[in-house]
Each structure stands twice: as C-alpha cells, then as structure tokens.
Motif scaffolding. Sequence first.
Motif: not given
Length: 198
Positions: A61-66, A69-75
């Motif tokens: 699980m990762g905090k939703e704030e990550l 950002n579309p690029i960070m979300a993809k990573i």
Amino acid sequence: MTFYKFFKILCRIWFGKILKTDVIGAENIPKDGSFILAANHVSNWDPPFLGTFIDREINYMGKEELFKNPIMAKICRLLHVFPVKRGAADKSAIKTAIKILKDGKCFGIFPEGTRSKTGKLGKAESGVSLIAAMTKSKIIPAAIVNTEKIFSSEKKFPRLAVIYGKPMKFSGSTKDKDALENFAQEIMNEIAKLKSKA
C-alpha cells in the motif's frame, strides 16, 4: 525483464554492494503461496529495501498522495504499489490486499502505519491482523536496521541489516477486536527480538 526486476537489480547494487547489508533469515521466506511480510518502518528506503534480497515480489500500500502525479503513479503501479487513504479504514485498499493474498502473492505492510521519527518501534495497528485473519495467510515478521541513517549527518553510508523471522499465524476471529490488537502487538514484539540480533 519487467520494470520491477530491473529496479530490484539496481537496489541490490545500491543496498548490497555499495552500502553493504547483512541479510539474515532469508530462508524463512516461502518460495510459493501467499504470505504477509510485516516490518518496522524508519525510512522511505524501507519498501524497496525489504524486498531487495528475496526472490518473491512484494505488493505494498502507498499513500494516495503519491498517485496524484501521473508519472509517479505509473512508477508506483509498476513496482506493485496501490493507493491507500491514510487516517481512516480504506475498505478498497483492504480488498486489494486481500485479493493479492488470495492470488497467492506476497503483501508487504508496516504495522505501525507510519514511519518512526525516532527509530524506536511504535504501537502496531490491528489492520495487519485483520488482513491475516481474513485470508488465513501466514505472517513473516522482519526487522529493518539503520536505513534511517542513509545520507544522515551521522554516517552517509551505514551498514544495514534486514532480518526475516519465522512464520506466525493468527488463529482468532475477525470479530475479536482484542485478539486482533494483541496479535498485531505480538508481531511488533517479534520484530523487536529480530532487531536485537542485528
């Protein structure tokens, strides 16, 4: 080669060759089937560090704030991280964790729910016990040592350690709040014992 495997190779160079890491108890990691990997949390380095020296791939699980950002979300998704809302019981995130385990995969979690600012172990939240109870999954406790010291003023390149413990199992009811809380603390107590071996 997947992005996850490529990233793990980079992590093995960084944590294993450059920083030097003592790995203890890797034989306790199941070669197949579902399990929960539960560890203490002292640094942002911890999620990649925890899975660097084992063959299984870990889902977190990762905090939703990550994910804003579309690029960070993809990573994050390529690294098997899915979003969770902090500060409340996120039923969607719990369902995702349950599906991961029922699919025979590994789910990584930090029972304290947040990073320790002091390096000392905090109180465990009962979420780890609930997920274990709902999936009948075994829990592998793990202790992470010194990742909070990476690039610190104290020591730029500290010697690290990760210790994987023996499997634990929750045998209580999902409706027994006290049993869930007690077992979550048992996990943290075991992590404390492992940490003392470093």
